[in-house]
Design a protein around this motif. Structure first.
Motif, mmCIF file in Angstrom:
data_model
loop_
_atom_site.group_PDB
_atom_site.id
_atom_site.type_symbol
_atom_site.label_atom_id
_atom_site.label_comp_id
_atom_site.label_asym_id
_atom_site.label_seq_id
_atom_site.Cartn_x
_atom_site.Cartn_y
_atom_site.Cartn_z
ATOM 1 N N UNK A 112 24.404 40.595 41.287
ATOM 2 C CA UNK A 112 25.846 40.687 40.993
ATOM 3 C C UNK A 112 26.465 41.982 41.479
ATOM 4 N N UNK A 113 27.780 41.980 41.563
ATOM 5 C CA UNK A 113 28.525 43.193 41.927
ATOM 6 C C UNK A 113 28.354 44.240 40.831
ATOM 7 N N UNK A 114 28.597 45.486 41.212
ATOM 8 C CA UNK A 114 28.533 46.595 40.250
ATOM 9 C C UNK A 114 29.898 47.267 40.170
ATOM 10 N N UNK A 115 30.377 47.460 38.949
ATOM 11 C CA UNK A 115 31.641 48.155 38.712
ATOM 12 C C UNK A 115 31.431 49.118 37.542
ATOM 13 N N UNK A 125 41.225 36.500 35.086
ATOM 14 C CA UNK A 125 39.953 35.941 34.641
ATOM 15 C C UNK A 125 38.836 36.980 34.628
ATOM 16 N N UNK A 126 39.163 38.219 35.004
ATOM 17 C CA UNK A 126 38.170 39.281 34.963
ATOM 18 C C UNK A 126 37.404 39.496 36.253
ATOM 19 N N UNK A 127 37.802 38.816 37.346
ATOM 20 C CA UNK A 127 37.127 39.001 38.632
ATOM 21 C C UNK A 127 37.719 40.221 39.347
ATOM 22 N N UNK A 128 36.854 41.118 39.795
ATOM 23 C CA UNK A 128 37.287 42.336 40.471
ATOM 24 C C UNK A 128 37.636 42.061 41.926
#
Length: 206
Positions: free
Chosen positions: A184-187, A100-103
């Motif tokens: 939000x998280x950063x990737x 689902x695209x969750x890291x």
């Protein structure tokens, strides 16, 4: 005399036409059924014992040493619930992102506006220790897996593996889903979806 057969001819033609249509419809249904059957995904059994063992091992490393929990008086007891530092979700060995695209692993975790102190204040204020958990002396660690979108919205909360029960998971989910959008998280330098495990300590004392 020949005209007497015309209604019979027309009726036969109508019946044949109807049968043909039903045959076509049946073929379409059969084709659709085949497509659906092809998309069925067989899931593998989850080793919940291994998951919890991994979470507890990580919790032992990351748990806060300086937390001074705020207790509430409830049902003649003093109770508290507070989140510990988040830990990485249990991921497949070669994967860092789910379907689902969750890291599973982000460069920077999602964070509550105002930092950990503000999140703790929010949690102490909103978490209500379930009466039935107090009555049965249930305490320990709730492992909440939190799924956060790239816009900072908590989309869902799950509880893999062993659960404490008595309403503690449900109350944890309620409080976490009510959180307003976070940072939000950063990737790779951009906002990203993230999933991580948030250990929540629930404690009862006289």
């Amino acid at each position: 005399m020949k005209y007497n057969f015309l209604p019979i001819v027309f009726l036969a033609a109508a019946l044949l036409s109807s049968c043909g249509k039903k045959t076509e419809d049946t073929a379409v249904v059969a084709a659709d059924t085949t497509v659906v059957r092809d998309t069925v995904v067989v899931t593998q059994p989850v080793d919940t014992a291994a998951i919890i063992a991994a979470y507890e091992a990580e919790y032992a490393k990351t748990k806060s040493k300086n937390t001074k929990p705020v207790y509430k008086a409830k049902a003649t007891k003093q109770v508290t619930a507070y989140p510990e530092p988040e830990i990485q979700s249990v991921a497949p060995a070669t994967e860092t992102i789910d379907v689902a695209g969750f890291n599973y692993v982000a460069d920077k975790h999602a964070s509550y506006p105002g930092g950990r102190a503000a999140f703790l204040e929010y949690f102490y204020k909103n978490f209500e220790y379930p009466d039935r958990a107090i009555q049965n002396g249930i305490q320990g660690t709730v492992y909440a897996e939190v799924f956060i979108s790239e816009t900072g919205v908590v989309e869902k909360v799950e509880f893999p593996g062993r659960k404490l029960g008595y309403g503690l998971e449900e109350e944890s989910r309620r409080v976490l889903l009510a959180v307003k959008p976070v940072n939000p998280a950063i990737k790779n330098g951009v906002p990203a979806k993230e999933r991580y495990v948030l250990p929540i300590r629930v404690v009862i004392k006289e």
